[in-house]
Design a protein around this motif. Sequence first.
Motif, PDB file in Angstrom:
ATOM      1  N   GLY A  16       0.868  -1.089   0.077  1.00 17.39           N
ATOM      2  CA  GLY A  16       0.312  -0.069  -0.205  1.00 17.39           C
ATOM      3  C   GLY A  16       0.762   0.891   0.460  1.00 17.39           C
ATOM      4  N   PHE A  17       0.295   2.501  -0.142  1.00 13.58           N
ATOM      5  CA  PHE A  17       1.114   3.697   0.092  1.00 13.58           C
ATOM      6  C   PHE A  17       0.064   4.951  -0.084  1.00 13.58           C
ATOM      7  CE2 PHE A  17       2.438   7.689  -1.249  1.00 13.58           C
ATOM      8  CZ  PHE A  17       3.453   7.988  -1.219  1.00 13.58           C
ATOM      9  N   GLY A  18       0.111   5.199   2.004  1.00  9.43           N
ATOM     10  CA  GLY A  18      -0.902   6.911   1.624  1.00  9.43           C
ATOM     11  C   GLY A  18      -2.070   5.809   2.139  1.00  9.43           C
ATOM     12  N   VAL A  19      -2.543   6.075   1.313  1.00 12.89           N
ATOM     13  CA  VAL A  19      -4.650   5.388   1.453  1.00 12.89           C
ATOM     14  C   VAL A  19      -4.887   4.777   0.786  1.00 12.89           C
ATOM     15  CG1 VAL A  19      -5.726   8.205   2.319  1.00 12.89           C
ATOM     16  CG2 VAL A  19      -6.021   7.605  -0.045  1.00 12.89           C
ATOM     17  N   TYR A  20      -3.752   4.346  -0.169  1.00  7.86           N
ATOM     18  CA  TYR A  20      -3.807   2.782  -1.036  1.00  7.86           C
ATOM     19  C   TYR A  20      -3.695   1.891  -0.437  1.00  7.86           C
ATOM     20  CZ  TYR A  20      -4.727   6.755  -4.241  1.00  7.86           C
ATOM     21  OH  TYR A  20      -4.304   8.101  -5.215  1.00  7.86           O
ATOM     22  N   ARG A  21      -4.382   0.792  -0.440  1.00  8.75           N
ATOM     23  CA  ARG A  21      -4.238  -0.906  -0.254  1.00  8.75           C
ATOM     24  C   ARG A  21      -4.408  -1.499  -1.223  1.00  8.75           C
ATOM     25  NH1 ARG A  21      -3.097   1.521   3.069  1.00  8.75           N
ATOM     26  NH2 ARG A  21      -4.035   1.762   4.702  1.00  8.75           N
ATOM     27  N   LEU A  22      -3.171  -2.936  -1.369  1.00  8.32           N
ATOM     28  CA  LEU A  22      -3.032  -3.661  -2.445  1.00  8.32           C
ATOM     29  C   LEU A  22      -2.645  -5.033  -1.612  1.00  8.32           C
ATOM     30  CD1 LEU A  22      -2.815  -2.598  -5.904  1.00  8.32           C
ATOM     31  CD2 LEU A  22      -0.669  -3.639  -5.338  1.00  8.32           C
ATOM     32  N   GLY A  23      -3.468  -5.475  -2.570  1.00 11.31           N
ATOM     33  CA  GLY A  23      -3.651  -7.306  -1.990  1.00 11.31           C
ATOM     34  C   GLY A  23      -4.064  -7.263  -0.921  1.00 11.31           C
TER      35      GLY A  23
END
Lengths: 255, 255, 255, 255
Positions: A16-23
């Motif tokens: 993820g990064f900041g507000v972003y999520r991944l997986g």
Amino acid sequence: VTDPPTIDLNSDVGEGFGVYRLGDDARILKVVTSANIACGFHAGDPTVMARTVELAAQHGVAIGAHVAYPDLAGFGRRQMEIAPDELSSIVSYQLGALDEICRRAGTRLGYVKPHGALYNRIAVDPEQAAAVVEAVAVHGSQLTLLTLPDSVAMRLAHAAGLPALAEGYADRAYAADGSLVSRTQPGSVIDDEAAVVERAVALATTGEVRAIDGTPVRVWPRSICIHGDTPGAARLSSEIRGGLERAGVRLRAFA
Amino acid sequence: VTDPPTIDLNSDVGEGFGVYRLGDDARILKVVTSANIACGFHAGDPTVMARTVELAAQHGVAIGAHVAYPDLAGFGRRQMEIAPDELSSIVSYQLGALDEICRRAGTRLGYVKPHGALYNRIAVDPEQAAAVVEAVAVHGSQLTLLTLPDSVAMRLAHAAGLPALAEGYADRAYAADGSLVSRTQPGSVIDDEAAVVERAVALATTGEVRAIDGTPVRVWPRSICIHGDTPGAARLSSEIRGGLERAGVRLRAFA
Amino acid sequence: VTDPPTIDLNSDVGEGFGVYRLGDDARILKVVTSANIACGFHAGDPTVMARTVELAAQHGVAIGAHVAYPDLAGFGRRQMEIAPDELSSIVSYQLGALDEICRRAGTRLGYVKPHGALYNRIAVDPEQAAAVVEAVAVHGSQLTLLTLPDSVAMRLAHAAGLPALAEGYADRAYAADGSLVSRTQPGSVIDDEAAVVERAVALATTGEVRAIDGTPVRVWPRSICIHGDTPGAARLSSEIRGGLERAGVRLRAFA
Amino acid sequence: VTDPPTIDLNSDVGEGFGVYRLGDDARILKVVTSANIACGFHAGDPTVMARTVELAAQHGVAIGAHVAYPDLAGFGRRQMEIAPDELSSIVSYQLGALDEICRRAGTRLGYVKPHGALYNRIAVDPEQAAAVVEAVAVHGSQLTLLTLPDSVAMRLAHAAGLPALAEGYADRAYAADGSLVSRTQPGSVIDDEAAVVERAVALATTGEVRAIDGTPVRVWPRSICIHGDTPGAARLSSEIRGGLERAGVRLRAFA
């Protein structure tokens, strides 16, 4: 009495990064034995890293630095021309940052798995591979390099006296020469879940897998890479783990 | 026989980024005894950090982490609202990254001096100060925190059993309460070189300096901050060093 | 014969970056009449912007510039101290970039809705509000500013002869003075779907809504903001649209 | 009566970022007739752009968009693999942003000169060249593309009915085929000031210059590129201008 075959399962997390999520890190970390944690260059930020390290430590999962080119916009998947001494500093920067985040959480860094374009590049490019190996070598504690079998980086690491291990892919087709079939080719990704589980078991118990043309290929992996960011990834990884356990394979981190 | 008075001179260095350069590091590092090295968040990148660490090590200058808010566009001079646990991870990330770059160069990190808006904030904000102190405390080797006299961060560091030292400014006017006169006020920056040298000597030998209204102010600095990015900075810093040496002050890093 | 009441529905879209996705733009763009498109500063990149503009144009949805502070790591939600002339250039930069992306797609920019911390700031801060209004005013074609009712920005825009309209929130509680109840207070977010739909209808047909203490509050919105990044957002927005249509409200973009 | 030969002088300006400065824009803008202004991707930020546009407008210098790969850390000098549709959006984003900044200052954008690695790439790569040409073509007002003679980008621009002009280099050696001798070769950069001035006059009056092996090379430039970021650049550019004026060459922007 023979020891049971042993394998590690590794997956990319903390992307993820900041507000972003991944997986779905929480589910993946219940299955794998090693976690490749992004270090803020292709993904991840200090907060995401701290959260992911804590989660990995709670699950007793070994922690690896998923070092990458500085390319958030391209997720580290684009080739970059970087001078070897710059690349070596870039890798050291990431190793040190994640190492300190591990120390905060009362755990430690165990290995290094380069990401994306850097991973592919150091399999073949002696200059960039040497730059990465140098950064790993000067780290304060001994780290294992996880890479493709027979990669240039693996050979350079061994020549430098560093541990380097191969990983295999249960869901990717191999060519007869042991390389992965490019994702642009038909049949490069294996979608059938039963086939993926069967290949994982073959890799863990025999070290070999059938190439796309039927030839047996020797991979001898110490770890199998699980993709965490595809739909159904968490379930597939559970099935791979279940299949390995039913086959009598012992799951254990290498680091 | 009394020991001679001892002082450290510190300056911000390694503040380039990519093709950009800032300040004359090569000259400044011949004068100071401690180098505050940018860690890639307000300035600096892995390559600039590696180059600067090597230069500092060659000159026998102590190395400090000039940790900052993540704000390259604003050079870390803008206040940022960051939750304490995020800030603590951000500081750890930077400490670890610079520590690893130091290890590459065969040297080591000795202290931490927060930069810009973060430096000012932790002088008064207990939450952000505690976050920084926590990150310093969990570092593997003991680091000294360099900060304003009587800052909240200094008190929290002392309460946590960490070394924290005050620094003074020879070219800035003090108010009678020991705070710095804001740069927006007339007379806040002292331009006269002889006066700056005289104040440096006073700070180093008596620990005191005259406030803008004539009141003597106790600063008791263990270090004097030299600004490296203003015109004539390199020459002024040489004169300060010369003045201190003529006054019998011993120049020595604290870390 | 009286014209039916008319309302616009707006939502934030195009908030991905690189490999990251946020919200279900494809579904939201089937419901709303105006799309606030991120301009690369808090979220979005040129590729995401181009894709989102094309999708909005296909659905006949009006396009607004969701301008923000330069803060990808904080998603534009952190207050930033930026000098008014710098802020004005930052807003112009974003307006121009999105305008050009619209031109590529054969469509055009219709309005401006500041995002996050900037949106809140210009409701009360005359300096930053004036900086945003100036950037909107010098744009080549006339743009409408979408903002909180009675905001400082709205008053400055009207004084400059620019169109500025108020928006309302169907899922947020209002205080008796017309301000939004802070998200940190209990009851600030309305979870009950039927209540949200009812409030949307009240806002669209009467211009008023009950404050948290029961007092009627005049909002007179020309648009209702739909949140697209919460779980169930796409379905809730469909229900709001359905409720408005059943109440005889005409849905139409203002720009 | 024949018209006097006419030439344009262009230079890269506005390449600062945040606190960083690069080159002496104030002096260069007194000499050149066209200013290639960085658009925030390899250098420049909205504030630097606004300041540079105003300065160029004050001096009556034509404004060009110095569009680049998104690579602040590498100053746009590193090759990047970017899909054509992404590249086209990236170029449009920059064109629009600078265009709006020009509008603020009461002036307008006149041309496009790609920067660094992108400049070199579109001289030979039809896919990336077409992506850039497409972005220039869809801009609202007609822009001229400034590029190497006989570049792929120039041919594609002409095929699309867009104006595209060649520029020459007075301080770089040419090979007999008209290409520039690589900077890694001896003799590639001409240091002798008198020789540089003489070559500028030859380029402007005859359209030709001697290659490194003595062969005459036809460049037929409509503009000569002046490097602004090398030591002595401002003085050399003044001498080139003086030499051209003494030779009866008329200096005039092409855009």
